[in-house]
Design a protein around this motif. Structure first.
Motif, mmCIF file in Angstrom:
data_model
loop_
_atom_site.group_PDB
_atom_site.id
_atom_site.type_symbol
_atom_site.label_atom_id
_atom_site.label_comp_id
_atom_site.label_asym_id
_atom_site.label_seq_id
_atom_site.Cartn_x
_atom_site.Cartn_y
_atom_site.Cartn_z
ATOM 1 N N LEU A 1 40.495 4.435 15.134
ATOM 2 C CA LEU A 1 41.433 4.498 14.011
ATOM 3 C C LEU A 1 41.142 5.710 13.137
ATOM 4 C CD1 LEU A 1 43.593 3.422 12.081
ATOM 5 C CD2 LEU A 1 41.837 1.963 11.067
ATOM 6 N N ARG A 2 39.872 5.919 12.810
ATOM 7 C CA ARG A 2 39.516 7.059 11.966
ATOM 8 C C ARG A 2 39.939 8.369 12.612
ATOM 9 N NH1 ARG A 2 35.062 6.090 8.044
ATOM 10 N NH2 ARG A 2 34.477 3.895 8.072
ATOM 11 N N TYR B 1 49.243 7.755 6.451
ATOM 12 C CA TYR B 1 49.521 6.883 7.584
ATOM 13 C C TYR B 1 50.423 5.745 7.103
ATOM 14 C CZ TYR B 1 45.631 4.164 5.562
ATOM 15 O OH TYR B 1 44.811 3.460 4.714
ATOM 16 N N CYS B 2 51.003 5.037 8.038
ATOM 17 C CA CYS B 2 51.873 3.903 7.725
ATOM 18 C C CYS B 2 51.036 2.627 7.791
ATOM 19 C CB CYS B 2 53.022 3.849 8.724
ATOM 20 S SG CYS B 2 54.148 2.455 8.494
ATOM 21 N N LEU C 1 40.657 4.158 2.936
ATOM 22 C CA LEU C 1 40.150 3.439 4.096
ATOM 23 C C LEU C 1 40.756 2.035 4.144
ATOM 24 C CD1 LEU C 1 38.014 3.756 6.386
ATOM 25 C CD2 LEU C 1 36.382 2.662 4.848
ATOM 26 N N PRO C 2 41.461 1.677 5.208
ATOM 27 C CA PRO C 2 42.045 0.335 5.294
ATOM 28 C C PRO C 2 41.010 -0.681 5.759
ATOM 29 C CG PRO C 2 42.638 1.589 7.241
ATOM 30 C CD PRO C 2 41.831 2.519 6.360
ATOM 31 N N ASP C 3 41.049 -1.889 5.188
ATOM 32 C CA ASP C 3 40.145 -2.928 5.675
ATOM 33 C C ASP C 3 40.825 -3.719 6.777
ATOM 34 O OD1 ASP C 3 41.771 -4.920 4.587
ATOM 35 O OD2 ASP C 3 40.232 -5.733 3.260
ATOM 36 N N GLN C 4 40.171 -4.784 7.238
ATOM 37 C CA GLN C 4 40.654 -5.515 8.402
ATOM 38 C C GLN C 4 41.946 -6.277 8.136
ATOM 39 O OE1 GLN C 4 37.906 -6.193 6.751
ATOM 40 N NE2 GLN C 4 37.843 -8.363 6.210
ATOM 41 N N THR D 1 50.836 7.257 11.959
ATOM 42 C CA THR D 1 51.921 8.238 11.983
ATOM 43 C C THR D 1 52.295 8.628 10.568
ATOM 44 O OG1 THR D 1 54.163 8.705 12.789
ATOM 45 C CG2 THR D 1 53.736 6.485 11.970
ATOM 46 N N ASN D 2 52.759 9.857 10.412
ATOM 47 C CA ASN D 2 53.378 10.273 9.157
ATOM 48 C C ASN D 2 54.833 10.662 9.404
ATOM 49 O OD1 ASN D 2 52.848 12.617 10.592
ATOM 50 N ND2 ASN D 2 52.336 13.836 8.800
ATOM 51 N N ASN D 3 55.385 10.159 10.498
ATOM 52 C CA ASN D 3 56.767 10.423 10.890
ATOM 53 C C ASN D 3 57.689 9.459 10.147
ATOM 54 O OD1 ASN D 3 59.290 10.397 12.263
ATOM 55 N ND2 ASN D 3 58.318 11.237 14.091
#
Length: 242
Positions: free
Chosen positions: A71-72, A81-82, A101-104, A111-113
């Motif tokens: 992920l990182r 990111y989405c 930083l996203p947690d679980q 993506t940044n689209n």
């Protein structure tokens, strides 16, 4: 120290929490480069990790939670990111700065689209996710399962003009929400979308809900979602649906 997000941070009032993150550093490297932070982890984290049933947690006690190297790596070169909360009352897809930083409890789409984000935010995908995912908790909240909800979802193949419309509307929705929350720090996405659902159902708003409606300009938000729903339906070739 790096910012960290959980699902509640996304849809309610953010805690603005920070964590010590020694990702990529050995025990010795962390101690030599960041001795003050290392001491805090040594005294505050290691005693608990020493009791963990998981060998990885005991042996790598100085590292924060699950390292999630894939992920990182996927988000490190992106400006954003989405993200969506794994379990939530409203299925929302948000653009998050990549330094957070996203947690679980957060599902990340690397993506940044804005076209992809726009399709995910449409009723087509939200209804798909509700049907494919499960529900959890006392509130029977929807749970987003990456394998079932995202990986199996049939994205449309829009024309360049349709794709640009979806991208522009997705950015407008994101900008609208962030602008109104910046102007009203107590305003939450949960509150805004609770009111949006009442508008859609035709129910009368309470005094509190009318205040949220005005702060969040929720009728404007409703119109933006209506337009992106129509744009995504058109991308599937379903523009004739009511």
């Amino acid at each position: 120290m790096v910012p960290i997000l959980n699902g509640k941070d996304l849809v309610d009032i953010s805690r603005d929490a920070l964590v010590i993150d020694f990702f990529g550093l050995s025990d010795k490297e962390a101690r030599e480069r960041f001795p003050l932070a290392y001491q805090r982890v040594l005294n505050g984290v290691k005693p608990e990790r020493d009791q963990s049933q998981r060998a990885a947690y005991r042996n790598s006690w100085w590292l924060f939670a699950e390292q999630r190297p894939a992920l990182r790596s996927a988000i490190e070169s992106l400006p954003m990111y989405c993200a969506t909360a794994m379990t939530a009352r409203h299925r929302l897809f948000l653009a998050v700065p990549a330094n957070k930083l996203p947690d679980q409890g957060i599902v990340v789409i690397a993506t940044n689209n804005w076209e992809i984000i726009g399709v995910l935010a449409s009723r087509v995908h939200v209804l798909w996710a509700l049907a494919a995912g499960g529900r959890l908790g006392v509130g029977n909240d929807a749970r987003y399962n990456n394998t079932r909800c995202f990986e199996t979802f049939p994205f449309p193949d829009p024309t360049p003009e349709q794709a640009e419309t979806i991208r522009a509307l997705a950015e407008s929705i994101d900008a609208h929400r962030k602008r109104q929350q910046a102007a009203h720090p107590a305003l939450t996405l949960t509150g805004m979308y609770n009111v949006l659902e009442k508008l859609r159902s035709g129910n009368t708003l309470s005094d509190k809900e009318r205040a949220i409606h005005e702060q969040g300009l929720v009728s404007v938000l409703r119109q933006l979602h209506y337009e992106i729903d129509a744009a995504v339906l058109a991308a599937y070739g379903w523009a004739d649906l009511p």
